[in-house]
Design a protein around this motif. Structure first.
Motif, mmCIF file in Angstrom:
data_model
loop_
_atom_site.group_PDB
_atom_site.id
_atom_site.type_symbol
_atom_site.label_atom_id
_atom_site.label_comp_id
_atom_site.label_asym_id
_atom_site.label_seq_id
_atom_site.Cartn_x
_atom_site.Cartn_y
_atom_site.Cartn_z
ATOM 1 N N LEU A 184 0.811 -1.123 -0.053
ATOM 2 C CA LEU A 184 -0.119 -0.003 -0.060
ATOM 3 C C LEU A 184 0.801 1.350 -0.146
ATOM 4 N N ASN A 185 0.525 2.086 -0.673
ATOM 5 C CA ASN A 185 1.021 3.565 -0.695
ATOM 6 C C ASN A 185 0.083 4.721 -0.317
ATOM 7 N N SER A 186 -1.276 4.366 -0.359
ATOM 8 C CA SER A 186 -2.110 5.598 0.127
ATOM 9 C C SER A 186 -2.407 5.505 1.473
ATOM 10 N N PRO A 187 -2.178 6.547 2.156
ATOM 11 C CA PRO A 187 -2.441 6.700 3.731
ATOM 12 C C PRO A 187 -3.860 6.252 4.006
ATOM 13 N N SER A 188 -4.963 6.519 2.958
ATOM 14 C CA SER A 188 -6.157 6.215 3.498
ATOM 15 C C SER A 188 -6.618 4.585 3.422
ATOM 16 N N LEU A 189 -5.464 3.866 2.673
ATOM 17 C CA LEU A 189 -5.595 2.380 2.595
ATOM 18 C C LEU A 189 -4.991 1.680 3.819
ATOM 19 N N PHE A 190 -4.252 2.511 4.639
ATOM 20 C CA PHE A 190 -3.320 1.996 5.713
ATOM 21 C C PHE A 190 -4.244 0.905 6.682
ATOM 22 N N PRO A 191 -3.899 -0.030 7.286
ATOM 23 C CA PRO A 191 -4.047 -0.579 8.438
ATOM 24 C C PRO A 191 -3.613 -0.103 9.692
#
Length: 307
Positions: free
Chosen positions: A242-249
């Motif tokens: 993942l690169n997008s912070p909105s997709l981070f766990p």
């Protein structure tokens, strides 16, 4: 009392005395060494949780000025919760939802696949079965981190990186869960019960879904919890996928906050926020365990009645 009465009394009381002696001999002996070991194990697991909770009640200055296992001068728990909820526009709660999605879908899917595969390997005989079991056992020995880079290359080739599928799809496969369910199904599902279902005209899928799944419920819940915790705590796979912070766990998000706090430059105020986030992140796991452990108890009780 006559001699005959005394003899009868003696014959009655002697077996009772022997039974009491036998009961005393059969009474389990208390092992001091085992008791000490159990208490050490309890402290080993509880002390970090106690420290984490106490740390959430301190501000940043109190984290470094007071003893770790004791409260500070002020109680800042609710203030830390508020800071956690509002920091960076409340991105922590987005990370929580992402983690719930990744872990929930992966745990349920992996448990269903592992239960079906383990049941098939335990109850059906087909060509290549031993080879499949050998591959599964070999897969259990491979560290998950060793598969992270090849998995990334495969998902990058099909343009699935930086998507939720990059976390969910690899987590649906659990070789340990398949092996565990294979061993569990071999003993928990009686072959005579399956034969009776076939004689009654039940198909294989219906037999599995309506009969076998009920008997396999404790094993299913075990795999579910294992996979839930594994996906919830997974850090390396989301980090490279993942690169997008909105997709981070939560794991990746809190690690980034921790890196910012360690870098200094005024970012040390994040320490209390990171610790509060870590404490909040374990609450769903505790709730899931407390809710699902009753299936273990019911499964053990069913097995005891059956035996």
């Amino acid at each position: 009392m006559t001699i005959d009465e005394r003899l009868d009394t003696h014959l009655v009381t002697v077996p009772a005395t022997q039974r009491h002696r036998s009961a005393r001999r059969r009474a389990p002996r208390r092992s001091n060494l085992l008791t000490v070991f159990i208490w050490i194990s309890v402290l080993y697991f509880l002390v970090p949780l106690v420290w984490l909770f106490i740390s959430t009640t301190k501000d940043n200055s109190g984290l470094f000025s007071t003893f770790g296992l004791w409260f500070g001068d002020t109680f800042e728990f609710f203030t830390n919760i508020q800071n956690l909820a509002t920091f960076q526009d409340g991105v922590f709660w987005r990370w929580m939802l992402n983690t719930l999605l990744y872990a929930g879908v992966s745990a349920i899917g992996a448990s269903l696949f592992a239960t079906a595969a383990g049941y098939a390997l335990a109850k059906y005989r087909f060509r290549g079965r031993k080879a499949v079991v050998a591959v599964i056992l070999g897969s259990v020995m491979v560290p998950v981190t060793a598969l992270a880079l090849p998995t990334y290359l495969v998902f990058a080739a099909v343009n699935l990186t930086d998507t939720p599928w990059a976390i969910i799809l690899p987590s649906l496969i659990s070789p340990f869960g398949v092996f565990l369910m294979m061993v569990y199904a071999a003993d928990s599902v009686d072959d005579s019960l399956l034969e009776a279902a076939r004689i009654d005209g039940s198909g294989e899928f219906r037999t599995f879904a309506a009969i076998s799944m009920r008997l396999l419920a404790p094993g299913f819940v075990t795999v579910l919890l294992f996979q839930l915790v594994a996906t919830w705590n997974n850090y390396f796979l989301p980090l490279i996928m993942l690169n997008s912070p909105s997709l981070f766990p939560i794991t990746v998000g809190l690690a980034q906050w921790q890196s910012s706090a360690s870098a200094g430059g005024g970012a040390q105020v994040l320490y209390s926020t990171v610790l509060t986030g870590a404490f909040v992140s374990i609450i769903p796991l505790v709730v899931a365990f407390l809710f699902l452990q009753r299936f273990w108890v019911s499964g053990l009780s069913t097995g005891g009645v059956k035996g």
